[in-house]
Write a protein that holds these residues in place. Structure first.
Motif, mmCIF file in Angstrom:
data_model
loop_
_atom_site.group_PDB
_atom_site.id
_atom_site.type_symbol
_atom_site.label_atom_id
_atom_site.label_comp_id
_atom_site.label_asym_id
_atom_site.label_seq_id
_atom_site.Cartn_x
_atom_site.Cartn_y
_atom_site.Cartn_z
ATOM 1 N N LEU A 14 4.752 2.857 7.079
ATOM 2 C CA LEU A 14 4.105 0.672 7.677
ATOM 3 C C LEU A 14 2.678 1.132 7.735
ATOM 4 C CD1 LEU A 14 6.046 0.310 10.829
ATOM 5 C CD2 LEU A 14 6.252 -0.816 8.590
ATOM 6 N N ARG A 15 2.168 2.327 7.979
ATOM 7 C CA ARG A 15 0.805 2.115 7.539
ATOM 8 C C ARG A 15 0.162 2.206 6.144
ATOM 9 N NH1 ARG A 15 -0.519 7.995 10.123
ATOM 10 N NH2 ARG A 15 1.899 8.065 9.468
ATOM 11 N N ALA A 16 1.118 2.368 4.823
ATOM 12 C CA ALA A 16 0.900 2.079 3.532
ATOM 13 C C ALA A 16 0.544 0.652 3.299
ATOM 14 C CB ALA A 16 1.879 3.036 3.025
ATOM 15 N N GLY A 17 0.624 -0.323 3.831
ATOM 16 C CA GLY A 17 0.615 -1.539 3.494
ATOM 17 C C GLY A 17 1.708 -2.371 3.350
ATOM 18 N N PRO A 18 1.503 -3.192 2.857
ATOM 19 C CA PRO A 18 3.193 -4.277 2.737
ATOM 20 C C PRO A 18 3.632 -4.276 1.667
ATOM 21 C CG PRO A 18 0.830 -5.420 2.317
ATOM 22 C CD PRO A 18 0.509 -3.973 3.076
ATOM 23 N N GLY A 19 4.572 -4.496 1.030
ATOM 24 C CA GLY A 19 5.475 -4.281 0.214
ATOM 25 C C GLY A 19 6.710 -2.503 0.829
ATOM 26 N N HIS A 101 11.609 18.172 2.777
ATOM 27 C CA HIS A 101 10.253 17.764 1.668
ATOM 28 C C HIS A 101 10.825 16.801 2.420
ATOM 29 C CE1 HIS A 101 7.072 17.114 -0.755
ATOM 30 N NE2 HIS A 101 8.025 16.811 -1.468
ATOM 31 N N ASP A 102 9.025 16.091 2.935
ATOM 32 C CA ASP A 102 8.714 14.863 2.637
ATOM 33 C C ASP A 102 8.639 13.945 1.211
ATOM 34 O OD1 ASP A 102 8.292 14.754 5.326
ATOM 35 O OD2 ASP A 102 6.504 14.997 5.622
ATOM 36 N N ALA A 103 9.155 12.778 1.234
ATOM 37 C CA ALA A 103 8.898 11.895 0.234
ATOM 38 C C ALA A 103 7.881 11.075 -0.908
ATOM 39 C CB ALA A 103 10.125 11.160 -0.251
ATOM 40 N N ALA A 104 7.458 11.451 0.528
ATOM 41 C CA ALA A 104 5.564 10.669 0.214
ATOM 42 C C ALA A 104 4.786 11.947 -0.278
ATOM 43 C CB ALA A 104 5.684 10.175 1.853
ATOM 44 N N ARG A 105 4.989 12.741 -0.169
ATOM 45 C CA ARG A 105 4.405 14.282 -0.752
ATOM 46 C C ARG A 105 4.903 14.636 -2.270
ATOM 47 N NH1 ARG A 105 1.516 17.233 3.008
ATOM 48 N NH2 ARG A 105 3.039 16.437 5.282
ATOM 49 N N PRO A 106 4.233 13.976 -3.302
ATOM 50 C CA PRO A 106 5.588 13.483 -4.719
ATOM 51 C C PRO A 106 5.122 15.168 -5.308
ATOM 52 C CG PRO A 106 3.349 12.192 -4.810
ATOM 53 C CD PRO A 106 3.605 12.869 -2.961
ATOM 54 N N THR A 206 -0.008 8.414 2.998
ATOM 55 C CA THR A 206 0.023 7.523 3.618
ATOM 56 C C THR A 206 -0.198 6.291 3.857
ATOM 57 O OG1 THR A 206 -0.291 9.701 5.336
ATOM 58 C CG2 THR A 206 -0.536 7.945 5.930
ATOM 59 N N TYR A 207 -1.820 6.084 3.261
ATOM 60 C CA TYR A 207 -3.083 4.996 3.556
ATOM 61 C C TYR A 207 -2.218 4.053 1.491
ATOM 62 C CZ TYR A 207 -3.686 7.206 7.584
ATOM 63 O OH TYR A 207 -3.786 7.029 9.030
ATOM 64 N N PRO A 208 -3.068 2.989 1.599
ATOM 65 C CA PRO A 208 -2.388 2.057 0.065
ATOM 66 C C PRO A 208 -3.708 2.813 -0.298
ATOM 67 C CG PRO A 208 -2.837 0.735 2.193
ATOM 68 C CD PRO A 208 -3.300 2.006 2.652
ATOM 69 N N GLU A 209 -5.402 3.433 -0.184
ATOM 70 C CA GLU A 209 -6.401 3.879 -1.004
ATOM 71 C C GLU A 209 -5.489 5.167 -1.642
ATOM 72 O OE1 GLU A 209 -6.728 3.258 2.221
ATOM 73 O OE2 GLU A 209 -7.498 4.535 3.115
ATOM 74 N N ASP A 210 -5.107 6.121 -0.875
ATOM 75 C CA ASP A 210 -3.539 7.344 -1.835
ATOM 76 C C ASP A 210 -2.928 7.314 -2.423
ATOM 77 O OD1 ASP A 210 -4.808 8.574 1.057
ATOM 78 O OD2 ASP A 210 -2.268 8.810 1.799
ATOM 79 N N PHE A 211 -2.462 5.683 -2.473
ATOM 80 C CA PHE A 211 -1.640 5.844 -3.860
ATOM 81 C C PHE A 211 -2.528 5.870 -4.892
ATOM 82 C CE2 PHE A 211 0.824 4.638 0.414
ATOM 83 C CZ PHE A 211 2.552 5.047 -0.655
#
Ligand code: MG
Length: 381
Positions: A14-19, A101-106, A206-211
């Motif tokens: 949820l911290r990654a913003g909408p979508g 592994h966390d998928a959010a660490r690509p 985690t956060y939108p700017e990370d993407f």
């Protein structure tokens, strides 16, 4: 080494913003969870349990199209339940290494995996961890204390265990508490967890700017690789030798199947070494008549083409010629220029050096000469 893996992608992020949930967003045109599954398979994973929210199990086939060795698993209400569901789906025995592994660490890579599996040999678990560079404060609005960062680490994933160890540890974890990582569960059960070198590239999106940053990194992740080459040829009848692509009049020639240019051969082997593409003998077997008397610039140019095809670019080369005679000094500039030309490099990235062995050994007795070369390339990780 054989290992299994659990990739956890069941959270909403949820911290990654909408979508869409973050593991399903695209990075470099591919779903983020696909990056980890591809990387773990490439690193040698036999079997990967991919844990996603129950309503997304059906969508996994499309996200991982063309990949093999994975199983879709419906996750639980919390991360710990999802990990346990993933562990339950794996078929390996209790001694089988498993990476969670966390998928959010690509940007996980074989390098990370190999470090963890090596460390696991002497511990119940192994995790990648980074030191804490910032000063740490405790407080609410006002600083109450400055916290020593000595001995503090930021834990990343993947985290490595043996299947039996992790499964057993989870059965002893107190209900109602939520562990923040799997190593914590093994620690609580009394296991010894090794710290191995982490990597900023294992950051969690985690956060939108990370993407946005990950999108930049996705196209640019490159590393330096170095190769070493060595070659020697025996003096024989003749009136000139070829060295580093330059013909030098001499009292002898060099014996070899090709033109016996030990300098270019050492460079070719060094470049093949940098991209892990075997050696010169494999690419140009002396038994093959087409290489008889061949000009060795063809070997080096071929190695450059091979490196380019692997996405590698030569950064610099350093060649050392070892002989009493002929004297190299007068030909050094011509050699640098010729090597730079063959390899398509600016002159300042090409070094040619010379030394003798003070009369000792086969080079000292002038039975032959030797060349040693180091080549550094920049290549995709
Ligand atoms: Mg040779």
């Amino acid at each position: 080494m054989s290992f299994s893996a659990v990739v956890v992608a069941a959270g909403e992020g949820l911290r990654a913003g909408p979508g869409a949930p973050k593991a399903w967003r695209l990075l470099g045109g591919r779903p983020i969870l696909r990056w980890s599954v591809e990387a773990l398979r490439a690193a040698g994973a036999d079997e990967i349990a991919v844990v996603v929210a129950a309503e997304r199990v059906d969508g996994l086939g499309q996200a991982l199209a063309g990949l093999t060795g994975w199983t879709a698993v419906a996750g639980g209400a919390h991360r710990a339940a999802s990990v346990q569901a993933g562990l339950a789906a794996l078929t390996g025995g209790p001694g089988q290494p498993v990476l969670v592994h966390d998928a959010a660490r690509p940007f996980v890579s074989k390098l990370h995996v190999d470090r963890l599996l090596t460390a696991l040999a002497d511990a119940d678990g192994a995790i990648p961890a980074l030191p804490v560079p910032d000063t740490l404060k405790r407080g609410q609005g006002l600083v109450e204390a400055t916290v020593s960062r000595d001995g503090l680490w930021r834990a990343q994933t993947p985290q490595a265990f043996r299947l039996g160890t992790l499964r057993d540890a989870y059965t002893t974890w107190p209900t109602g508490e939520e562990p923040t990582d799997d190593a914590g569960v093994v620690e609580r059960a009394g296991g010894r967890v090794a710290l191995v070198a982490g990597d900023p590239m294992l950051m969690k999106l985690t956060y939108p700017e990370d993407f946005a940053m990950a999108e930049l990194l996705a196209g640019t992740r490159r590393i330096a690789r170095t190769g070493f080459g060595i070659d020697a040829h025996r003096f024989g009848p003749g009136d000139a030798v070829w060295l580093a692509g330059v013909r030098i009049p001499h009292s002898h020639g060099l014996i070899g199947h090709s033109d016996a240019d030990a300098g270019l051969h050492a460079l070719t082997d060094a470049l093949l070494g940098a991209v892990a593409e075997g050696d010169i003998g494999q690419h140009f077997p002396p038994s093959d008549p087409q290489w008889k008397g061949a000009s060795s610039d063809r070997f080096l140019a071929h190695a450059v083409d091979l490196a380019l095809a692997r996405g590698a670019q030569v950064l610099n080369v350093d060649l050392t010629l070892i002989c009493e005679r002929p004297k190299i000094g007068p030909h050094r500039d011509a050699m640098r220029a010729r090597v730079a030309e063959i390899m398509g490099l600016p002159l300042e990235r090409v070094s040619v050096k010379a030394t003798t062995t003070e009369g000792m050994g086969f080079t000292g007795r002038e039975e032959g000469l030797m060349a040693q070369a180091v080549v550094t390339v920049e290549a995709p990780l």
